[in-house]
Motif scaffolding. Structure first.
Motif, PDB file in Angstrom:
ATOM      1  N   UNK A  68      53.598 -11.566  15.846  1.00  0.00           N
ATOM      2  CA  UNK A  68      52.427 -10.730  15.090  1.00  0.00           C
ATOM      3  C   UNK A  68      51.372 -10.524  16.183  1.00  0.00           C
ATOM      4  N   UNK A  69      51.102 -11.625  17.030  1.00  0.00           N
ATOM      5  CA  UNK A  69      50.210 -11.268  18.196  1.00  0.00           C
ATOM      6  C   UNK A  69      50.416 -10.120  19.070  1.00  0.00           C
ATOM      7  N   UNK A  70      51.815 -10.058  19.430  1.00  0.00           N
ATOM      8  CA  UNK A  70      52.268  -9.072  20.282  1.00  0.00           C
ATOM      9  C   UNK A  70      52.374  -7.743  19.785  1.00  0.00           C
ATOM     10  N   UNK A  71      52.650  -7.631  18.366  1.00  0.00           N
ATOM     11  CA  UNK A  71      52.688  -6.650  17.627  1.00  0.00           C
ATOM     12  C   UNK A  71      51.126  -5.833  17.349  1.00  0.00           C
ATOM     13  N   UNK A  72      50.325  -6.599  17.041  1.00  0.00           N
ATOM     14  CA  UNK A  72      48.907  -6.107  16.895  1.00  0.00           C
ATOM     15  C   UNK A  72      48.014  -6.354  17.930  1.00  0.00           C
ATOM     16  N   UNK A  73      47.915  -7.645  18.786  1.00  0.00           N
ATOM     17  CA  UNK A  73      46.898  -7.623  19.611  1.00  0.00           C
ATOM     18  C   UNK A  73      45.494  -7.896  19.207  1.00  0.00           C
ATOM     19  N   UNK A  74      45.468  -8.322  17.899  1.00  0.00           N
ATOM     20  CA  UNK A  74      44.081  -8.728  17.280  1.00  0.00           C
ATOM     21  C   UNK A  74      44.486  -9.567  16.195  1.00  0.00           C
ATOM     22  N   UNK A  75      43.351 -10.068  15.649  1.00  0.00           N
ATOM     23  CA  UNK A  75      43.342 -10.769  14.114  1.00  0.00           C
ATOM     24  C   UNK A  75      41.913 -11.072  13.742  1.00  0.00           C
ATOM     25  N   UNK A  76      41.833 -11.345  12.754  1.00  0.00           N
ATOM     26  CA  UNK A  76      40.694 -11.610  11.963  1.00  0.00           C
ATOM     27  C   UNK A  76      40.366 -13.012  11.399  1.00  0.00           C
ATOM     28  N   UNK A  77      39.074 -13.513  11.684  1.00  0.00           N
ATOM     29  CA  UNK A  77      38.826 -14.885  11.355  1.00  0.00           C
ATOM     30  C   UNK A  77      37.711 -14.544  10.098  1.00  0.00           C
ATOM     31  N   UNK A  78      37.568 -15.392   9.022  1.00  0.00           N
ATOM     32  CA  UNK A  78      36.837 -15.506   7.956  1.00  0.00           C
ATOM     33  C   UNK A  78      35.828 -16.497   7.956  1.00  0.00           C
ATOM     34  N   UNK A  79      34.550 -16.364   8.012  1.00  0.00           N
ATOM     35  CA  UNK A  79      33.631 -17.549   8.028  1.00  0.00           C
ATOM     36  C   UNK A  79      33.513 -18.068   6.746  1.00  0.00           C
ATOM     37  N   UNK A  80      33.813 -19.261   6.404  1.00  0.00           N
ATOM     38  CA  UNK A  80      33.663 -19.810   4.886  1.00  0.00           C
ATOM     39  C   UNK A  80      32.181 -20.092   4.491  1.00  0.00           C
ATOM     40  N   UNK A  81      31.337 -19.180   4.037  1.00  0.00           N
ATOM     41  CA  UNK A  81      30.050 -19.117   3.725  1.00  0.00           C
ATOM     42  C   UNK A  81      29.770 -18.018   2.990  1.00  0.00           C
ATOM     43  N   UNK A  82      28.620 -18.028   2.299  1.00  0.00           N
ATOM     44  CA  UNK A  82      28.167 -16.905   1.382  1.00  0.00           C
ATOM     45  C   UNK A  82      28.519 -15.561   2.305  1.00  0.00           C
ATOM     46  N   UNK A  83      29.167 -14.594   1.561  1.00  0.00           N
ATOM     47  CA  UNK A  83      29.408 -13.393   2.164  1.00  0.00           C
ATOM     48  C   UNK A  83      30.796 -13.388   2.799  1.00  0.00           C
ATOM     49  N   UNK A  84      31.206 -14.455   3.209  1.00  0.00           N
ATOM     50  CA  UNK A  84      32.607 -14.364   3.996  1.00  0.00           C
ATOM     51  C   UNK A  84      32.971 -13.426   4.977  1.00  0.00           C
ATOM     52  N   UNK A  85      31.860 -13.123   6.112  1.00  0.00           N
ATOM     53  CA  UNK A  85      31.873 -12.325   6.938  1.00  0.00           C
ATOM     54  C   UNK A  85      33.233 -12.601   7.827  1.00  0.00           C
ATOM     55  N   UNK A  86      33.780 -11.469   8.236  1.00  0.00           N
ATOM     56  CA  UNK A  86      35.074 -11.465   9.248  1.00  0.00           C
ATOM     57  C   UNK A  86      34.603 -11.053  10.558  1.00  0.00           C
ATOM     58  N   UNK A  87      35.264 -11.793  11.532  1.00  0.00           N
ATOM     59  CA  UNK A  87      35.056 -11.399  13.088  1.00  0.00           C
ATOM     60  C   UNK A  87      36.662 -11.136  13.549  1.00  0.00           C
ATOM     61  N   UNK A  88      36.615  -9.900  14.129  1.00  0.00           N
ATOM     62  CA  UNK A  88      37.725  -9.288  14.724  1.00  0.00           C
ATOM     63  C   UNK A  88      38.027 -10.007  16.090  1.00  0.00           C
TER      64      UNK A  88
END
Length: 388
Positions: free
Chosen positions: A40-60
Motif C-alpha cells: 500500500x505504501x508503494x502504491x500510494x506513497x502517502x497515508x492519513x493520520x487522524x488525531x483523536x480529539x474534537x473535530x478529528x483532524x486529519x494529517x496527510x
C-alpha cells in the motif's frame, strides 16, 4: 529532501515517528515484513493520520515508500547506505533481528568512503534501546568496520511517548493517534549533531526523561490494564470509570513520583501536573484502547528492569513505600488471557511450581525479603478474590 529509513511500519511507526519525520521534510522508507502495508505504501506513497480529539483532524503524510526486508534485504541495505537518519519502532524483542541489515548498510557506507555522520535511533519502550541495538549491530562488524561506525555512526538513546491503540480500518495505512506526543533524544551520543528535528526535545542526559516516561506512562498504563482486567473491564476507559482502578492508578503514580523526585530531583508540582496529564490521556473518550493490548506479555512486564520490579527495587533502596506497586504486581499474576502466549505460560508456571519459585523465575529477583513480599501480596489478592 532528506532520506530516512524507518524499521517498523506499524501504527506507532506511521502514526508517530512518520509524522515527525515528514514534518521535517524527510522522504521515508518504511521497512517491514507486512506485505499489505508495504504494498500500500508503494502504491500510494502517502497515508492519513487522524488525531483523536474534537473535530478529528486529519494529517496527510507524503513521500513515503516501503521495503519488505524479508523479500528484499538488499534494498534495505541500499537505502541505509543513502540515508540521513535511521529510526526504529518495532518492539525491543525484534531489534536483534534487524541488526545485521543495519550493519550491512553501514558497511556499504564505509566501502563507499562516506564521511557523512548518521544517527540510529531505537524509538522503543525500553531503557537504553539504541545502545542495546548498537551492541547487536557490533556482532556483525569486523575491527576496521567497527572503528568506522564508532567515528561516523551514533546510537543515541531516545524516549518516545504517544498512545496509539490497536485498531483496524479498511484502509491498512490509516491510523488514529492521541493528540499528545513526546520524543526526547540524547545529544551526548549523537554523531550528526547538526540534524535536529523540529518537534523533538534534545537532552544531554536522557536517563531521567526515559525513566520519567517509562515509570509514569508505561507503569501507569499497565496498572490501569491489569487492575481493570481484575475488575472485568474491557477497555482502559472503562477501567478508569471504576473508582477502585483509578485509585490504584493514582496511588501507584504517587509512589513513582516519590522515586523520581528522590532520584532525579524533578520538581514535585511539575511532576504531579505531568501525571495528571497522563491520567487525562488514558481517559481520552476518543481513544478505544483494549485492556488486552496494554496487558499483553505479562512475563516481560514483570522483568527485573521493567516497569514494576525496577521501581519497586529502587524505592526499596531509597527506603520509600512501594505497597501499591506490590499490589499491581499481584494483579499481573492474577491476569488471564487465553489468547496471550505469555499469560498462558505464567498461569501454567503457577500451576506447576511453588509461587516463590515462579516469582524468582519471572522477576529475576534474588532479594529473598522482596520475593516474600511479592508472594504475600499475590496470596492476599487470591484470598480476597475467593472471599468476593
Amino acid at each position: 529532501m532528506k532520506k530516512a529509513v524507518h524499521f517498523g511500519a506499524g501504527n506507532i511507526g506511521r502514526g508517530f515517528i512518520g509524522e515527525i519525520l515528514a514534518a521535517n521534510d524527510f522522504a521515508i522508507n518504511f521497512v517491514d515484513v507486512n506485505e499489505t502495508i508495504i504494498d500500500a505504501l508503494n502504491d500510494r506513497h502517502s497515508y492519513d493520520i487522524e488525531i483523536a480529539e474534537d473535530g478529528k483532524r486529519h494529517i496527510t503524510i507524503s513521500n513515503v515508500s516501503g521495503i519488505n526486508n524479508a523479500k528484499n534485504p538488499a534494498d534495505v541495505v541500499a537505502a541505509i547506505a543513502e540515508a540521513d537518519l535511521i529510526t526504529t519502532a518495532i518492539g525491543p524483542t525484534i531489534l536483534p533481528f534487524i541488526a545485521e541489515l543495519i550493519a550491512d548498510g553501514l558497511k556499504v557506507r564505509k566501502q563507499a568512503g562516506s564521511r557523512q555522520a548518521i544517527d540510529v535511533l531505537a524509538c522503543e519502550n525500553m531503557i537504553g534501546g539504541s545502545q542495546f541495538l548498537y551492541e547487536e549491530v557490533k556482532k556483525y562488524l569486523l575491527e576496521d568496520e567497527l572503528a568506522y561506525v564508532e567515528e561516523y555512526v551514533g546510537f543515541p538513546n531516545a524516549a518516545v511517548d504517544r498512545i496509539v491503540p490497536a485498531q483496524s480500518h479498511d484502509d491498512p495505512l490509516f491510523v488514529v493517534v492521541e493528540p499528545f506526543s513526546e520524543w526526547v533524544i540524547e545529544t551526548s551520543r549523537m554523531r550528526n549533531a547538526e540534524l535536529k528535528l523540529v518537534g523533538v526535545h534534545y537532552e544531554n542526559d536522557l536517563e531521567p526523561f526515559i525513566e520519567r516516561k517509562l515509570f509514569s506512562v508505561n507503569s501507569g498504563h499497565a496498572t490501569a490494564a491489569y487492575t481493570g482486567a481484575y475488575y472485568g473491564a474491557k477497555t482502559i476507559l472503562e477501567a478508569l470509570h471504576n473508582a477502585a482502578v483509578k485509585e490504584q492508578l493514582e496511588a501507584v503514580l504517587t509512589e513513582i513520583r516519590s522515586l523520581l523526585i528522590t532520584k532525579w530531583r524533578f520538581n514535585e508540582s511539575d511532576l504531579k501536573a505531568y501525571h495528571e496529564v497522563i491520567i487525562s490521556r488514558f481517559e481520552n473518550p476518543y481513544i478505544v484502547d483494549d485492556v488486552v493490548r496494554v496487558a499483553r506479555t505479562p512475563i516481560r512486564k514483570l522483568g527485573f528492569d521493567e516497569r514494576f520490579i525496577r521501581p519497586i527495587r529502587e524505592l526499596r533502596d531509597c527506603g520509600l513505600s512501594y505497597d501499591n506497586l506490590l499490589k499491581t504486581v499481584a494483579f499481573v499474576f492474577a491476569y488471564k488471557d487465553n489468547n496471550d502466549e505469555q499469560s498462558i505460560r505464567l498461569q501454567d508456571l503457577l500451576g506447576e511450581k511453588a509461587l516463590s519459585n515462579v516469582v524468582v523465575d519471572v522477576t529475576g529477583l534474588s532479594d529473598q525479603d522482596l520475593i516474600d513480599q511479592i508472594v504475600t501480596s499475590v496470596e492476599k489478592m487470591g484470598h480476597d478474590k475467593e472471599r468476593d
